[in-house]
Design a protein around this motif. Structure first.
Motif, PDB file in Angstrom:
ATOM      1  N   ALA A 138      -1.243  -4.337  13.369  1.00 43.24           N
ATOM      2  CA  ALA A 138      -1.125  -3.220  14.303  1.00 43.24           C
ATOM      3  C   ALA A 138       0.324  -2.767  14.422  1.00 43.24           C
ATOM      4  N   ALA A 139       1.237  -3.741  14.502  1.00 43.63           N
ATOM      5  CA  ALA A 139       2.655  -3.386  14.594  1.00 43.63           C
ATOM      6  C   ALA A 139       3.138  -2.714  13.313  1.00 43.63           C
ATOM      7  N   ALA A 140       2.696  -3.223  12.166  1.00 43.29           N
ATOM      8  CA  ALA A 140       3.090  -2.619  10.889  1.00 43.29           C
ATOM      9  C   ALA A 140       2.559  -1.198  10.768  1.00 43.29           C
ATOM     10  N   LEU A 141       1.325  -0.998  11.199  1.00 44.71           N
ATOM     11  CA  LEU A 141       0.738   0.340  11.141  1.00 44.71           C
ATOM     12  C   LEU A 141       1.495   1.306  12.037  1.00 44.71           C
ATOM     13  N   ALA A 142       1.887   0.839  13.233  1.00 44.01           N
ATOM     14  CA  ALA A 142       2.634   1.702  14.144  1.00 44.01           C
ATOM     15  C   ALA A 142       3.995   2.066  13.559  1.00 44.01           C
ATOM     16  N   ARG A 143       4.681   1.083  12.989  1.00 47.80           N
ATOM     17  CA  ARG A 143       5.979   1.373  12.382  1.00 47.80           C
ATOM     18  C   ARG A 143       5.829   2.305  11.181  1.00 47.80           C
ATOM     19  N   ALA A 144       4.788   2.059  10.392  1.00 52.39           N
ATOM     20  CA  ALA A 144       4.575   2.906   9.207  1.00 52.39           C
ATOM     21  C   ALA A 144       4.321   4.353   9.619  1.00 52.39           C
ATOM     22  N   GLY A 145       3.576   4.535  10.704  1.00 56.68           N
ATOM     23  CA  GLY A 145       3.271   5.892  11.158  1.00 56.68           C
ATOM     24  C   GLY A 145       4.499   6.657  11.610  1.00 56.68           C
ATOM     25  N   ARG A 146       5.546   5.933  11.995  1.00 56.36           N
ATOM     26  CA  ARG A 146       6.773   6.597  12.453  1.00 56.36           C
ATOM     27  C   ARG A 146       7.749   6.850  11.305  1.00 56.36           C
ATOM     28  N   ARG A 147       7.429   6.336  10.127  1.00 64.43           N
ATOM     29  CA  ARG A 147       8.333   6.552   8.996  1.00 64.43           C
ATOM     30  C   ARG A 147       8.338   8.027   8.594  1.00 64.43           C
ATOM     31  N   PRO A 148       9.505   8.609   8.363  1.00 61.73           N
ATOM     32  CA  PRO A 148       9.544   9.999   7.886  1.00 61.73           C
ATOM     33  C   PRO A 148       8.771  10.136   6.573  1.00 61.73           C
ATOM     34  N   GLY A 149       7.946  11.141   6.496  1.00 62.33           N
ATOM     35  CA  GLY A 149       7.174  11.381   5.278  1.00 62.33           C
ATOM     36  C   GLY A 149       5.986  10.477   5.095  1.00 62.33           C
ATOM     37  N   ALA A 150       5.588   9.738   6.153  1.00 63.72           N
ATOM     38  CA  ALA A 150       4.504   8.765   6.008  1.00 63.72           C
ATOM     39  C   ALA A 150       3.188   9.412   5.590  1.00 63.72           C
ATOM     40  N   TRP A 151       3.001  10.689   5.919  1.00 61.23           N
ATOM     41  CA  TRP A 151       1.746  11.356   5.578  1.00 61.23           C
ATOM     42  C   TRP A 151       1.899  12.311   4.397  1.00 61.23           C
ATOM     43  N   SER A 152       3.038  12.256   3.729  1.00 62.64           N
ATOM     44  CA  SER A 152       3.213  13.085   2.539  1.00 62.64           C
ATOM     45  C   SER A 152       2.564  12.418   1.334  1.00 62.64           C
ATOM     46  N   ARG A 153       2.415  13.167   0.266  1.00 61.08           N
ATOM     47  CA  ARG A 153       1.773  12.632  -0.935  1.00 61.08           C
ATOM     48  C   ARG A 153       2.685  11.607  -1.590  1.00 61.08           C
ATOM     49  N   PRO A 154       2.165  10.431  -1.892  1.00 62.22           N
ATOM     50  CA  PRO A 154       2.996   9.415  -2.546  1.00 62.22           C
ATOM     51  C   PRO A 154       3.025   9.631  -4.057  1.00 62.22           C
ATOM     52  N   PRO A 155       3.935   8.995  -4.757  1.00 63.70           N
ATOM     53  CA  PRO A 155       3.872   9.008  -6.226  1.00 63.70           C
ATOM     54  C   PRO A 155       2.543   8.402  -6.683  1.00 63.70           C
ATOM     55  N   VAL A 156       2.006   8.878  -7.786  1.00 67.83           N
ATOM     56  CA  VAL A 156       0.702   8.385  -8.242  1.00 67.83           C
ATOM     57  C   VAL A 156       0.754   6.905  -8.570  1.00 67.83           C
ATOM     58  N   GLU A 157       1.921   6.388  -8.963  1.00 67.02           N
ATOM     59  CA  GLU A 157       2.049   4.966  -9.286  1.00 67.02           C
ATOM     60  C   GLU A 157       2.166   4.103  -8.037  1.00 67.02           C
ATOM     61  N   GLY A 158       2.476   4.714  -6.895  1.00 68.40           N
ATOM     62  CA  GLY A 158       2.726   3.985  -5.658  1.00 68.40           C
ATOM     63  C   GLY A 158       4.165   4.149  -5.223  1.00 68.40           C
ATOM     64  N   ILE A 159       4.432   3.890  -3.945  1.00 70.56           N
ATOM     65  CA  ILE A 159       5.793   4.063  -3.449  1.00 70.56           C
ATOM     66  C   ILE A 159       6.696   2.984  -4.059  1.00 70.56           C
ATOM     67  N   ALA A 160       7.929   3.374  -4.336  1.00 69.21           N
ATOM     68  CA  ALA A 160       8.822   2.529  -5.133  1.00 69.21           C
ATOM     69  C   ALA A 160       9.083   1.174  -4.485  1.00 69.21           C
ATOM     70  N   GLU A 161       9.292   1.158  -3.144  1.00 71.29           N
ATOM     71  CA  GLU A 161       9.620  -0.111  -2.493  1.00 71.29           C
ATOM     72  C   GLU A 161       8.486  -1.121  -2.627  1.00 71.29           C
ATOM     73  N   LEU A 162       7.239  -0.642  -2.519  1.00 68.17           N
ATOM     74  CA  LEU A 162       6.099  -1.550  -2.630  1.00 68.17           C
ATOM     75  C   LEU A 162       5.933  -2.036  -4.064  1.00 68.17           C
ATOM     76  N   ARG A 163       6.204  -1.193  -5.032  1.00 71.62           N
ATOM     77  CA  ARG A 163       6.142  -1.615  -6.436  1.00 71.62           C
ATOM     78  C   ARG A 163       7.223  -2.653  -6.734  1.00 71.62           C
ATOM     79  N   HIS A 164       8.406  -2.465  -6.159  1.00 76.17           N
ATOM     80  CA  HIS A 164       9.463  -3.469  -6.302  1.00 76.17           C
ATOM     81  C   HIS A 164       9.000  -4.813  -5.745  1.00 76.17           C
ATOM     82  N   TRP A 165       8.376  -4.778  -4.568  1.00 78.97           N
ATOM     83  CA  TRP A 165       7.947  -6.023  -3.930  1.00 78.97           C
ATOM     84  C   TRP A 165       6.919  -6.745  -4.797  1.00 78.97           C
ATOM     85  N   PHE A 166       5.927  -6.037  -5.304  1.00 73.80           N
ATOM     86  CA  PHE A 166       4.919  -6.666  -6.161  1.00 73.80           C
ATOM     87  C   PHE A 166       5.541  -7.190  -7.457  1.00 73.80           C
TER      88      PHE A 166
END
Length: 493
Positions: A138-166
């Motif tokens: 719930a806390a992560a979802l709330a923080r994510a919703g406040r991120r600038p551009g959170a509802w914009s279209r992501p790259p088709v491969e996925g957002i870069a930070e999450l790809r780095h983490w994986f």
């Protein structure tokens, strides 16, 4: 847009400044960074999260941000040219029989069907709400919703930070994988579907472990592929039979779960791990590694072996990893990791099927794994799984001792039970349900005729350990003769 630009600029500035710090040295506080760079606290937080995702810094709540150990220089790139042959073989079109879709889905639907409230669920494949990090999500979802551009279209491969983490999570400290090798998917099942469609053409054989996860069989059959079983024993797939299966079928794909295999719980030992990779390379074939249980290790589990993908320089392994099993059925975030030309084919198929994974879900996952709550949750989950396994085994030893497995996996969330020869496993499942406990028959886990009757007993979907013990007792009351005789001689697959 302005905020994202500020984050990127701050990330660049901080990355350059890291050269001035030694390993383990503390960076300036968030307040100092806000004043020094004249940016908002949110910008500082996002920039630090991006550096943490790259493995450059470590955050310690209440203490600060510290420089990580230097990343090792990756080894020389492997040779992926063999993929040109593998990706072009068996390309003749074959009609897909749609009737196989519903039949193949039965085993998957069984674990998704919630039993009535009065029935104890020893069948499910997802963690009970008591095991989910609901507050952290719930806390992560709330923080994510406040991120600038959170509802914009992501790259088709996925957002870069999450790809780095994986990439870091899968590739390990040797740095063999990079973000450019990672494709974010809508969970593990979606990743398996994309991978099998990319790696094999309709009508082609695909080698699978026997027994194996019914979802793999369902995906293969829906894609018009022919699952060919390769038997497993207590140490996982039998590599002698794997080599023989490749020779007999000329298959280009082998699907396996090297860690806490579903349903047997087997872990591939080092020699077999190397043999699997060697045999696949020799046959110009891919290994589709379903690493579903990496985050389901128990508190008493020894050190885990790395993924096969972390030991493969030549693009033989296409790796699947998901956050779903360790968090919530609704956090459908996973990753496909691949090297070489096959990555573009995976990407193209996913784009056609679903365009991209929703950005708010990706941002939520990134917030979760980058927070201190993530490691706390994994420790709590590991302890809970150990306690639940202990409770299930204690109840079995008390009333159904002959069903206790020879080896009890210290990872995953289920036990694989060998029933006495001649037992009708479907009759057992029906009788158990009437007695108030849901268990899973073994036959859907086999691509061909099963070698004997079995049950899979899951201990992850109940509210606590008390219900697990009561569920086993209900199973005994429903089928008391299960405790009278051992299973078939020596066959514990």
């Amino acid at each position: 847009m302005q905020e994202r630009s500020s984050v990127a600029q701050l990330v660049t500035a901080l990355r350059n400044d890291l050269e001035r710090y030694s390993e383990g040295e503390k960076l300036p506080s968030s307040r100092e960074l806000v004043n020094r760079y004249r940016v908002s606290p949110v910008t500082v937080s996002r920039a630090v999260s991006a550096l943490a995702a790259e493995g450059l810094v470590v955050t310690r709540p209440g203490t600060g941000v510290f420089r990580s150990a230097p990343r090792r220089t990756p080894g020389a790139p492997g040779d992926v040219s063999w993929q040109d042959v593998a990706l072009s073989a068996d390309a003749s079109p074959v009609a897909v029989d749609a009737s196989t879709w519903s039949a193949g889905a039965d085993g998957v639907l069984a674990t998704l069907t919630a039993p009535p409230p009065e029935v104890i669920d020893l069948n499910g494949g997802y963690p009970h709400a008591t095991l989910q990090p609901e507050s952290a999500l719930a806390a992560a979802l709330a923080r994510a919703g406040r991120r600038p551009g959170a509802w914009s279209r992501p790259p088709v491969e996925g957002i870069a930070e999450l790809r780095h983490w994986f990439a870091r999570d899968v590739g390990g400290p040797n740095g063999r994988l990079s973000a450019s090798d990672v494709l974010i998917t809508a969970g593990g099942q979606s990743a398996l579907t994309t991978a099998l469609r990319a790696l094999a053409s309709p009508g082609a054989p695909v080698l699978v472990e026997s027994p194996t996860y019914p979802g793999v069989l369902a995906v293969a059959r829906a894609a018009g592929l022919r699952p060919v079983p390769v038997p497993v024993d207590a140490d996982g797939v039998r590599t002698d039979l794997l080599a023989e299966a490749f020779r007999a079928t000329r298959a280009r794909v082998f699907v396996c779960q090297p860690l806490f295999q579903n349903p047997t719980g087997a872990v591939l030992p080092p020699q077999r791990r190397q043999e699997v990779l060697r045999i696949a390379r020799a046959n110009n074939a891919f290994v589709l590694e379903d690493d579903f249980a990496r985050r389901l290790a128990h508190a008493d589990t020894p050190r885990l072996p790395p993924p096969l993908a972390a030991e493969d320089p030549d693009g033989v392994v296409v790796h699947v990893r998901s956050l779903t099993k360790a968090t919530s059925p609704s956090l459908r975030i996973g990753a496909l990791t691949a090297r070489g030309p096959v990555y573009e084919r995976l990407r193209a198929i996913q784009v056609v099927d679903s365009l991209f994974v929703p950005r708010p879900l990706q941002e939520t996952a990134l917030e979760l794994v980058g927070s201190p709550a993530w490691s706390r949750h994994l420790r709590t989950l590991a302890a809970a799984l150990r306690d639940r396994r202990t409770a299930a085994l204690a109840a079995l030893r008390e009333v159904l001792p002959h069903l206790v497995p020879d080896r009890c996996p210290r990872g995953g969330y289920h036990l694989w039970l060998r029933l006495p020869d001649g037992t009708d496993e479907n009759a057992v499942v029906t009788a158990a349900l009437r007695a108030g406990v849901a268990v899973t028959p073994g036959s859907p886990y086999f691509a061909a005729e099963p070698p004997g009757p079995r049950l899979r007993l899951s201990y992850v979907s109940t509210p606590g350990t008390g219900q697990i013990g009561e569920g086993v007792h209900r199973l005994h009351r429903a089928c008391p003769r299960l405790g009278d005789a051992p299973g078939g001689a020596g066959d514990r697959r």
